[in-house]
Design an enzyme around this catalytic site. Sequence first.
Site, PDB file in Angstrom:
ATOM      1  N   THR A 144       0.833  -1.194   0.000  1.00  0.00           N
ATOM      2  CA  THR A 144       0.000   0.000   0.000  1.00  0.00           C
ATOM      3  C   THR A 144       0.875   1.255   0.000  1.00  0.00           C
ATOM      4  OG1 THR A 144      -1.416   1.361   1.429  1.00  0.00           O
ATOM      5  CG2 THR A 144      -0.223  -0.399   2.500  1.00  0.00           C
ATOM      6  N   SER A 179      -0.926   2.895  10.648  1.00  0.00           N
ATOM      7  CA  SER A 179      -1.857   2.049  11.420  1.00  0.00           C
ATOM      8  C   SER A 179      -1.193   0.688  11.600  1.00  0.00           C
ATOM      9  CB  SER A 179      -3.190   1.866  10.686  1.00  0.00           C
ATOM     10  OG  SER A 179      -3.014   0.979   9.578  1.00  0.00           O
ATOM     11  N   TYR A 181      -2.369  -2.008  10.602  1.00  0.00           N
ATOM     12  CA  TYR A 181      -2.496  -2.637   9.286  1.00  0.00           C
ATOM     13  C   TYR A 181      -1.369  -2.195   8.349  1.00  0.00           C
ATOM     14  CZ  TYR A 181      -3.565  -2.331   4.382  1.00  0.00           C
ATOM     15  OH  TYR A 181      -3.438  -2.352   3.027  1.00  0.00           O
ATOM     16  N   HIS A 182      -1.185  -0.888   8.217  1.00  0.00           N
ATOM     17  CA  HIS A 182      -0.131  -0.411   7.321  1.00  0.00           C
ATOM     18  C   HIS A 182       1.236  -0.948   7.765  1.00  0.00           C
ATOM     19  CE1 HIS A 182      -3.250   2.702   6.338  1.00  0.00           C
ATOM     20  NE2 HIS A 182      -2.800   2.471   5.128  1.00  0.00           N
ATOM     21  N   LYS A 185       1.993  -4.342   6.405  1.00  0.00           N
ATOM     22  CA  LYS A 185       2.463  -4.336   5.005  1.00  0.00           C
ATOM     23  C   LYS A 185       3.948  -3.967   4.942  1.00  0.00           C
ATOM     24  CE  LYS A 185      -1.471  -4.953   2.601  1.00  0.00           C
ATOM     25  NZ  LYS A 185      -1.713  -5.959   1.573  1.00  0.00           N
TER      26      LYS A 185
END
Lengths: 404, 404
Positions: A144, A179, A181-182, A185
């Site tokens: 991302t 975050s 989530y980020h 990644k």
Amino acid sequence: MRICVLGGDGYCGWATALYLSRRGHTVSIVDNFARRQWDHELGVQTLTPIQPLFERVRAWRDLTGHEIEVFAGDVTDHEFLASTIETLRPDAVVHFAEQRAAPYSMIDRQHAVFTQVNNVVGTLNLLFAIREIVPDCHLVKLGTMGEYGTPNIDIEEGYIRIEHNGRSDVLPFPKQPGSFYHLSKVHDSHNIMFACKIWGLRATDLNQGVVYGTVTDEVSLDEVLINRFDYDDVFGTVLNRFCIQAAIGHPLTVYGLGGQTRGFLDIRDTVRCIELACLNPAAPGECRVFNQFTEQFSVLELATMVQAEAAKFGLRAQIEHLPTPRVEAQEHYYNARHSKLIDLGLRPHCLSDSLLDSLMNIAVKYRERVDVGAFLPQVNWKNARNERRPSSAAAALAMSKGVV
Amino acid sequence: MRICVLGGDGYCGWATALYLSRRGHTVSIVDNFARRQWDHELGVQTLTPIQPLFERVRAWRDLTGHEIEVFAGDVTDHEFLASTIETLRPDAVVHFAEQRAAPYSMIDRQHAVFTQVNNVVGTLNLLFAIREIVPDCHLVKLGTMGEYGTPNIDIEEGYIRIEHNGRSDVLPFPKQPGSFYHLSKVHDSHNIMFACKIWGLRATDLNQGVVYGTVTDEVSLDEVLINRFDYDDVFGTVLNRFCIQAAIGHPLTVYGLGGQTRGFLDIRDTVRCIELACLNPAAPGECRVFNQFTEQFSVLELATMVQAEAAKFGLRAQIEHLPTPRVEAQEHYYNARHSKLIDLGLRPHCLSDSLLDSLMNIAVKYRERVDVGAFLPQVNWKNARNERRPSSAAAALAMSKGVV
């Protein structure tokens, strides 16, 4: 090519699987249906009435004659994943099979830990499976643009030449993800880069921007093929949400000042970028990074564009600034390079009036299915624990307080 | 100060707990004894005959009057960790409770996944526990100099100012870790930086070099307090291994050319650095990074120094170059900054003849316990799966082939 799409029942995965299938590739889908489960957990649903995967795949075969084989299972289950890779022996694996929502990862500790373990372990398993079973297979991994954060310098595609104290080196671009989530990644990116280095694997890490749209040529063949169109506060993406809000006369909810600038792309470009990556594989040992987006906008610019488009439908869309639930810069420099996919032949669909028009049409068509409670952000980055309510309860609460 | 040492039964953790206790701090130890378990799994043991933790702590109390409270449990068990933090309400948490050996993480998929999940989840749990229970508590986290890899530019302490296309920003120093273990520390660093940003936590990330030595003032009070001294191919560190090899007349096993250059420090400096970090906490919201080492050496330089020292003991130490089992540069530029701990008052113990002398004395004293099979590298980075044998079997095999 034999292409295996992990997470092929999701938003980008489904559109990609159909596109690749129609282009003549032998496509298989691996999915554990976690994305559908998260909708149940959160009490939300896609605007569009999507069908179960087995129905989708059967309809695709009936309509086009193309077979898509489905493997139901979890990539964090190595035995399942390895046996699937052994069966398929793919030329490329496209890896969408991760928890992809920043707010979901910020709900509380369990969701943060789940997101990182799920994403990191799935990718580690895949790296080992490729190394042991199909070492020449090309890994096409979805990352991302959010991995980079918003540095005060131009963002390059994965690597940057740094001059320092009279010396120079090309190093991974520094990451400032926003975050848990980020962060997952970013962890993946580092793991993949290392696996390419020690084992000579081929990988393309696609740092994708925010995707909008739902209609691709393939899904528009029949309504049974319709793709997801998420607008809730957890899995919804911003432009999709604005269009739906405009369609039902709800204010467009901008978080904070709206100066947050990001890269965006049409889902029709997502699927094309994936094919371009597959057709032009990385070299053995190469971990290549492409920034996969086509245009930059600030959130407020998008809101203004939707407002103008809505007016053509006779809809009056107001813009409402909510306190941002995130910890992020609300005004900042942003300039990210994105030329490598163009160099491979991508011809971007730009966010013109005509596209906004088709987005608005979808939103208007399904507006009876809209749940206004799902618009409100319920996950605040500053809390370690967010007591998220199902959206209907949230809507009632919000209405009683005059928020909507 | 009330200081909680996670991983206080390990090599650096035990020395740190005693040092802090003797300096008047109220020290508690949290440990799940995983480090002892890994010795059983690998069929190796520390050169020095260490005692069970409850014996060590009892002896410490009897010798000094200082009480160290022990909490037996796993930091990946959030319920245990949170209740421990709630009970202790520490001013600082020193976090050593991770799997710390690069070769262990490279044995196979299971060990890679275990290392990353164990380390990342333990640290995430700790961040959430601090945020929810003691938000002003200072996290002192052990990272590693190995997070940086060997870039062709000077290594800064955590952050670097980058000038790029006429703009400038201070960004996290780009990381190029060299094993799944080192990657886990990079993942931790990113997670900690983010938690400080969103929640205002205080953290110091100590990127430690390779530690050598075993004797600190505290453990030398009585043999029951003796610390670990690892020399096996998985958990052993290079200088300790060279001294033991010299003590028994075994060639010093240099991996490859030996030009691999790293930062090193005496364990007596490790414990002092930890106290300096605790006494000078990071500010709320600050994620501070210190490079915790005192001198740089190449592996071949160390071997040559040990060779010279051994000669004084009448020992003739040959240097043997083995093929490196790692994927790493064998000759490279290396210049890493390490001034922040000096600025706080660290007075380094340098690797002089006198220290090597004490290391050699320990090695000679316990040489009857040496298992030569444990010297041989059995984990090769290029393999996805290493069938590691217990060291005695490996030794027999190696001897039969004339390798040792």
